[in-house]
Design a protein around this motif. Sequence first.
Motif, PDB file in Angstrom:
ATOM      1  N   LEU A  21     -10.860  62.378 -12.628  1.00 25.66           N
ATOM      2  CA  LEU A  21     -11.504  61.202 -12.047  1.00 25.66           C
ATOM      3  C   LEU A  21     -10.604  59.966 -12.091  1.00 25.66           C
ATOM      4  CD1 LEU A  21     -15.099  61.680 -13.501  1.00 25.66           C
ATOM      5  CD2 LEU A  21     -14.421  61.949 -11.106  1.00 25.66           C
ATOM      6  N   SER A  22      -9.562  59.993 -12.918  1.00 25.37           N
ATOM      7  CA  SER A  22      -8.658  58.845 -13.063  1.00 25.37           C
ATOM      8  C   SER A  22      -7.422  58.932 -12.185  1.00 25.37           C
ATOM      9  CB  SER A  22      -8.219  58.716 -14.536  1.00 25.37           C
ATOM     10  OG  SER A  22      -9.334  58.551 -15.382  1.00 25.37           O
ATOM     11  N   LEU A  23      -7.318  59.991 -11.393  1.00 24.15           N
ATOM     12  CA  LEU A  23      -6.097  60.225 -10.621  1.00 24.15           C
ATOM     13  C   LEU A  23      -5.813  59.150  -9.576  1.00 24.15           C
ATOM     14  CD1 LEU A  23      -6.038  64.085 -10.145  1.00 24.15           C
ATOM     15  CD2 LEU A  23      -4.154  62.680 -10.979  1.00 24.15           C
ATOM     16  N   ASP A  24      -6.793  58.348  -9.220  1.00 26.04           N
ATOM     17  CA  ASP A  24      -6.543  57.258  -8.284  1.00 26.04           C
ATOM     18  C   ASP A  24      -5.797  56.102  -8.943  1.00 26.04           C
ATOM     19  OD1 ASP A  24      -7.876  58.508  -6.127  1.00 26.04           O
ATOM     20  OD2 ASP A  24      -9.807  57.874  -6.925  1.00 26.04           O
ATOM     21  N   HIS A  25      -5.711  56.125 -10.268  1.00 23.96           N
ATOM     22  CA  HIS A  25      -5.138  54.998 -10.994  1.00 23.96           C
ATOM     23  C   HIS A  25      -3.980  55.373 -11.911  1.00 23.96           C
ATOM     24  CE1 HIS A  25      -8.610  52.684  -9.618  1.00 23.96           C
ATOM     25  NE2 HIS A  25      -9.363  53.700  -9.998  1.00 23.96           N
ATOM     26  N   GLU A  66      -4.999  55.898 -24.518  1.00 19.71           N
ATOM     27  CA  GLU A  66      -3.774  55.108 -24.641  1.00 19.71           C
ATOM     28  C   GLU A  66      -3.149  54.855 -23.271  1.00 19.71           C
ATOM     29  OE1 GLU A  66      -1.283  57.225 -27.348  1.00 19.71           O
ATOM     30  OE2 GLU A  66      -2.489  56.728 -29.112  1.00 19.71           O
ATOM     31  N   VAL A  67      -3.147  55.881 -22.416  1.00 17.24           N
ATOM     32  CA  VAL A  67      -2.597  55.718 -21.071  1.00 17.24           C
ATOM     33  C   VAL A  67      -3.440  54.733 -20.259  1.00 17.24           C
ATOM     34  CG1 VAL A  67      -2.194  56.889 -18.867  1.00 17.24           C
ATOM     35  CG2 VAL A  67      -1.428  57.939 -20.992  1.00 17.24           C
ATOM     36  N   LEU A  68      -4.761  54.810 -20.388  1.00 18.49           N
ATOM     37  CA  LEU A  68      -5.627  53.854 -19.684  1.00 18.49           C
ATOM     38  C   LEU A  68      -5.340  52.429 -20.132  1.00 18.49           C
ATOM     39  CD1 LEU A  68      -9.164  55.516 -19.437  1.00 18.49           C
ATOM     40  CD2 LEU A  68      -7.285  55.557 -17.793  1.00 18.49           C
ATOM     41  N   GLN A  69      -5.033  52.247 -21.419  1.00 21.74           N
ATOM     42  CA  GLN A  69      -4.671  50.911 -21.905  1.00 21.74           C
ATOM     43  C   GLN A  69      -3.329  50.463 -21.318  1.00 21.74           C
ATOM     44  OE1 GLN A  69      -5.576  50.229 -26.309  1.00 21.74           O
ATOM     45  NE2 GLN A  69      -6.031  52.407 -26.106  1.00 21.74           N
ATOM     46  N   GLU A  70      -2.371  51.380 -21.248  1.00 22.09           N
ATOM     47  CA  GLU A  70      -1.067  51.048 -20.664  1.00 22.09           C
ATOM     48  C   GLU A  70      -1.217  50.582 -19.221  1.00 22.09           C
ATOM     49  OE1 GLU A  70       1.443  54.438 -20.929  1.00 22.09           O
ATOM     50  OE2 GLU A  70       1.426  54.503 -23.119  1.00 22.09           O
ATOM     51  N   ALA A 105      -9.961  45.563 -24.765  1.00 21.01           N
ATOM     52  CA  ALA A 105     -11.051  44.934 -25.510  1.00 21.01           C
ATOM     53  C   ALA A 105     -11.699  43.872 -24.633  1.00 21.01           C
ATOM     54  CB  ALA A 105     -10.510  44.315 -26.797  1.00 21.01           C
ATOM     55  N   GLY A 106     -12.994  43.948 -24.476  1.00 11.23           N
ATOM     56  CA  GLY A 106     -13.702  42.992 -23.634  1.00 11.23           C
ATOM     57  C   GLY A 106     -13.859  43.432 -22.191  1.00 11.23           C
ATOM     58  N   ASP A 107     -13.197  44.518 -21.801  1.00  5.23           N
ATOM     59  CA  ASP A 107     -13.345  45.041 -20.435  1.00  5.23           C
ATOM     60  C   ASP A 107     -13.364  46.567 -20.494  1.00  5.23           C
ATOM     61  OD1 ASP A 107     -13.418  45.630 -17.777  1.00  5.23           O
ATOM     62  OD2 ASP A 107     -11.489  44.710 -17.273  1.00  5.23           O
ATOM     63  N   MET A 123      -4.382  44.375 -31.296  1.00  2.00           N
ATOM     64  CA  MET A 123      -5.558  44.861 -30.568  1.00  2.00           C
ATOM     65  C   MET A 123      -6.755  44.840 -31.506  1.00  2.00           C
ATOM     66  SD  MET A 123      -6.632  45.928 -27.624  1.00  2.00           S
ATOM     67  CE  MET A 123      -5.315  46.627 -26.637  1.00  2.00           C
ATOM     68  N   ASN A 124      -7.921  44.579 -30.947  1.00  4.24           N
ATOM     69  CA  ASN A 124      -9.159  44.469 -31.683  1.00  4.24           C
ATOM     70  C   ASN A 124      -9.460  45.753 -32.458  1.00  4.24           C
ATOM     71  OD1 ASN A 124     -12.080  44.527 -32.181  1.00  4.24           O
ATOM     72  ND2 ASN A 124     -12.083  42.631 -30.985  1.00  4.24           N
ATOM     73  N   THR A 125      -9.751  45.613 -33.775  1.00  2.00           N
ATOM     74  CA  THR A 125     -10.042  46.773 -34.616  1.00  2.00           C
ATOM     75  C   THR A 125     -11.309  47.491 -34.152  1.00  2.00           C
ATOM     76  OG1 THR A 125      -9.025  45.649 -36.496  1.00  2.00           O
ATOM     77  CG2 THR A 125     -10.428  47.546 -36.978  1.00  2.00           C
ATOM     78  N   ASP A 126     -12.346  46.732 -33.803  1.00  2.00           N
ATOM     79  CA  ASP A 126     -13.591  47.338 -33.323  1.00  2.00           C
ATOM     80  C   ASP A 126     -13.358  48.126 -32.030  1.00  2.00           C
ATOM     81  OD1 ASP A 126     -14.963  46.258 -35.433  1.00  2.00           O
ATOM     82  OD2 ASP A 126     -15.643  44.486 -34.323  1.00  2.00           O
ATOM     83  N   PHE A 127     -12.468  47.621 -31.192  1.00  2.00           N
ATOM     84  CA  PHE A 127     -12.132  48.305 -29.946  1.00  2.00           C
ATOM     85  C   PHE A 127     -11.483  49.653 -30.240  1.00  2.00           C
ATOM     86  CE2 PHE A 127      -8.731  48.784 -26.607  1.00  2.00           C
ATOM     87  CZ  PHE A 127      -9.566  49.183 -25.579  1.00  2.00           C
ATOM     88  N   HIS A 128     -10.525  49.676 -31.153  1.00  2.00           N
ATOM     89  CA  HIS A 128      -9.878  50.934 -31.527  1.00  2.00           C
ATOM     90  C   HIS A 128     -10.884  51.908 -32.140  1.00  2.00           C
ATOM     91  CE1 HIS A 128      -5.482  49.419 -31.639  1.00  2.00           C
ATOM     92  NE2 HIS A 128      -5.711  50.132 -30.564  1.00  2.00           N
ATOM     93  N   LYS A 129     -11.770  51.390 -32.963  1.00  2.00           N
ATOM     94  CA  LYS A 129     -12.776  52.239 -33.599  1.00  2.00           C
ATOM     95  C   LYS A 129     -13.688  52.865 -32.541  1.00  2.00           C
ATOM     96  CE  LYS A 129     -16.547  52.163 -36.982  1.00  2.00           C
ATOM     97  NZ  LYS A 129     -17.410  51.306 -37.840  1.00  2.00           N
ATOM     98  N   LEU A 130     -14.081  52.062 -31.544  1.00  2.00           N
ATOM     99  CA  LEU A 130     -14.941  52.568 -30.473  1.00  2.00           C
ATOM    100  C   LEU A 130     -14.247  53.709 -29.729  1.00  2.00           C
ATOM    101  CD1 LEU A 130     -17.015  50.482 -27.986  1.00  2.00           C
ATOM    102  CD2 LEU A 130     -15.463  52.219 -27.120  1.00  2.00           C
TER     103      LEU A 130
END
Length: 469
Positions: free
Chosen positions: A27-31, A48-52, A58-60, A1-8
């Motif tokens: 607000l995330s309960l729909d997903h 981390e859950v949003l990534q799963e 990264a990029g989105d 995974m992109n290092t800059d993405f993790h840093k952000l």
Amino acid sequence: MNTDFHKLLFEVSEALVTDELAALKFLSLDHVPMRKLEAIQEPKAFFEVLQEKDMIEAGDLAFLRELLYRIGRIDLLAAHLGSSREQMERDLQVQGRAKVSAYRQLLYGIAEDLTPEDVKSVKFLLQKQLPKNKLQDNASMLQVFLEMERNRIIKEDDLTMLKDILKAFRADIKKKIDIYEEKKKEELRYPVPVSVHPGEQGAEGKTTNLPVETYKMKNIPHGYCVILNNYIFNNPKYNRKGTVKDGEAVKRVFQWLQFETVEHMDLEAKEIYEKVKEYSKRDHRNMDCFVCFIFSHGEKQKIKGIDDEFVNIKDLVSCFSGSNCPSLAGKPKVFFIQACQGSVGHPAVAVEADFSGHLETDATPPTSIPDLADILIGMSTVEDYLSFRRTESGSVYIQCLCDKMELLCPQGVDLLTILTTVNEEVGGKEFKVWDQMPGGKLEKQMPQIITTLRKQLIFEIPQGQPIKE
């Protein structure tokens, strides 16, 4: 995974406080299923859950931007995501761009508008509907809304009780709910025509929704949920790492849905057929439904046993025809099959394919199945495609299906609609698999629904009982 993405993500998480994390989760309960969100105590775990769930990567970062905009953290939008309030307002006006539903936006906005005294009043008026321990002084309005949703006091298409509570002391907020409901009615007047449920086409092209009857689900247990799970094969190269996770997920969900759930591991082809036939011969008169999951390798119209022999899907389903299983006649019979139906691509290191290695051109299940009434078959993939499975966490299709059922069953969503959302999510993913080319290639997976159901199938959850980890 992109290092800059993790840093952000790290920098954003460090800037969030507890109440803001609670808002993001709501607000995330729909997903994301509630069971996953409840366990999260800090922002990094939330991201981390949003990534799963492939909600951010990264990029989105569109969903992250929207979440920060919704909770008013414009400073984080500007500092870390290069956006502004005005830009977000423009972007979210584009149809289909917003991922947070209007329903959840409404509830969050109400929670933000209510004063501490208002919240006390709401809790007082809910004493007969909710347990006292859910209405303690430290319970936030969002927590109260969650309990109201769990107990089916409020839902997306029914906010009557909330309006009745608020009209006595916050008529302005009741008006917001009225506006929301008017918009929902307007959407129903001009729905997008779909083929899932029948409708009449009017002279001007408007669709009139016809009432669809629902299968009765009144018995406890509702029926058997049988899992036939092939992991260890006689030929070790066909072993299916990760399939145990699928079995665990299905057992968790269907025990919660009040089914008598049983798993049978590592069956030969003949044993698969005999086990299915055995359940078709049982007395189902005091049950509402039958559910069967089959996890294995597959080829054209077939499921592979651990002995490298095959059993026809048609023969398995035919065991539950009206003549072969009269005690389930008129009741729904549901099959979920996690197995390949084609030979495109090759297994990867982290992502495997449920494919036996035979390079025959594969096809979808037999066309005679729709002649059997009240049957639904959820296939993990369509003709000519592999069906992917992660060695660590289980198959893509089954894990997505279980997540969607945990998320949508409490909202009273019917199974066909749930499976359509699974099709959308799985069909939108890409999987990196190895072939002769260095670095591998990207493959797709598209699940399929085959149904002769005559009514809506809705799995109701026990009153006031959230899903358990």
